[in-house]
Scaffold this motif. Structure first.
Motif, PDB file in Angstrom:
ATOM      1  N   ARG A  83       0.847  -1.180   0.000  1.00 29.43           N
ATOM      2  CA  ARG A  83       0.000   0.000   0.000  1.00 29.43           C
ATOM      3  C   ARG A  83       0.892   1.241   0.000  1.00 29.43           C
ATOM      4  NH1 ARG A  83      -2.436   2.630   4.261  1.00 29.43           N
ATOM      5  NH2 ARG A  83      -4.375   3.617   3.724  1.00 29.43           N
ATOM      6  N   ALA A  84       0.445   2.282  -0.664  1.00 27.34           N
ATOM      7  CA  ALA A  84       1.195   3.544  -0.674  1.00 27.34           C
ATOM      8  C   ALA A  84       1.316   4.046   0.763  1.00 27.34           C
ATOM      9  CB  ALA A  84       0.488   4.571  -1.543  1.00 27.34           C
ATOM     10  N   GLN A 129       6.298   4.249  -8.159  1.00 27.85           N
ATOM     11  CA  GLN A 129       5.217   3.262  -8.249  1.00 27.85           C
ATOM     12  C   GLN A 129       4.697   2.925  -6.848  1.00 27.85           C
ATOM     13  OE1 GLN A 129       6.389  -0.393 -10.143  1.00 27.85           O
ATOM     14  NE2 GLN A 129       4.283  -0.904 -10.665  1.00 27.85           N
ATOM     15  N   ARG A 130       5.611   2.744  -5.929  1.00 29.85           N
ATOM     16  CA  ARG A 130       5.237   2.407  -4.551  1.00 29.85           C
ATOM     17  C   ARG A 130       4.442   3.530  -3.890  1.00 29.85           C
ATOM     18  NH1 ARG A 130       8.086  -0.659  -0.711  1.00 29.85           N
ATOM     19  NH2 ARG A 130       6.887  -0.640   1.197  1.00 29.85           N
ATOM     20  N   GLU A 160       2.753   5.694  -5.541  1.00 32.34           N
ATOM     21  CA  GLU A 160       1.631   5.997  -6.428  1.00 32.34           C
ATOM     22  C   GLU A 160       1.641   7.459  -6.849  1.00 32.34           C
ATOM     23  OE1 GLU A 160      -1.935   4.518  -4.542  1.00 32.34           O
ATOM     24  OE2 GLU A 160      -1.160   2.473  -4.500  1.00 32.34           O
ATOM     25  N   VAL A 161       2.835   7.908  -7.277  1.00 25.79           N
ATOM     26  CA  VAL A 161       3.024   9.272  -7.776  1.00 25.79           C
ATOM     27  C   VAL A 161       3.742   9.188  -9.122  1.00 25.79           C
ATOM     28  CG1 VAL A 161       3.096  10.289  -5.454  1.00 25.79           C
ATOM     29  CG2 VAL A 161       5.238   9.574  -6.554  1.00 25.79           C
TER      30      VAL A 161
END
Length: 184
Positions: A3-4, A31-32, A34-35
């Motif tokens: 999860r971010a 990616q981790r 979420e940006v």
């Protein structure tokens, strides 16, 4: 995928020597989190419709550094994400200043032998197109390491860790910076 970890407040700017893993780790970190993943070299190539080696050959390093400065400034002002920079970007006072204002510099530190193993078989490094690329890399390393030490955070890239392990190291370092990432 994990999860971010939280909300990004400033752009994370990956700095360090060629071969340190800035692009690979930066892409996985983005990616981790979420940006967006941003790459200054890619943006320069797209704008010029030339590769970095072609820009160096046709226009010279000074022209490239000027374009690099413009692209980094634009990316830092336009979008929050993870920005991978070229190895020489952090050397310029103006780049360090704009990174300090709009982001956080994370230096991936790798020793000379790790860097050499990663770059020696690649023909995409214009600064290493010399009669003795190892000596050139060593000289660049010795000149640049003191400047990279000015980065806000440093993470060791030992050449043995996976990209995911490197992302974990960067996230751990970022926990000390609540002004950059708000962890949930």
């Amino acid at each position: 995928m994990h999860r971010a970890p939280g909300r990004l407040k400033k752009t994370i700017v990956m700095v360090g020597m060629m071969g340190a893993g800035k692009t690979a780790v930066g892409r996985a970190l983005a990616q981790r989190l979420e940006v967006p993943f941003l790459d200054s070299d890619h943006e320069i190539e797209a704008a010029a419709n030339l590769t970095i080696p072609e820009i160096f050959a046709r226009e010279g390093e000074a022209f490239f550094r000027d374009k690099e400065r413009q692209v980094i400034a634009r990316l830092l002002k336009e979008e929050r994400g993870v920005l991978s920079t070229g190895g020489g970007a952090f050397l310029a006072d103006e780049n360090r200043s704009i990174i300090a204002k709009h982001g956080v510099a994370v230096c991936l530190q790798a020793d000379l032998e790790v860097l050499w193993k990663r770059v020696r078989h690649r023909d995409t490094r214009p600064l290493l197109r010399t009669d003795d690329p190892y000596a050139t890399l060593k000289s660049l390393y010795e000149a640049r390491v003191p400047i990279y030490s000015l980065a806000d955070l440093s993470v060791v890239s030992d050449g043995l860790s996976s990209i995911e392990e490197m992302v974990e190291r960067v996230l751990y370092a970022l926990k000390a910076r609540p002004d950059v990432v708000e962890f949930e």
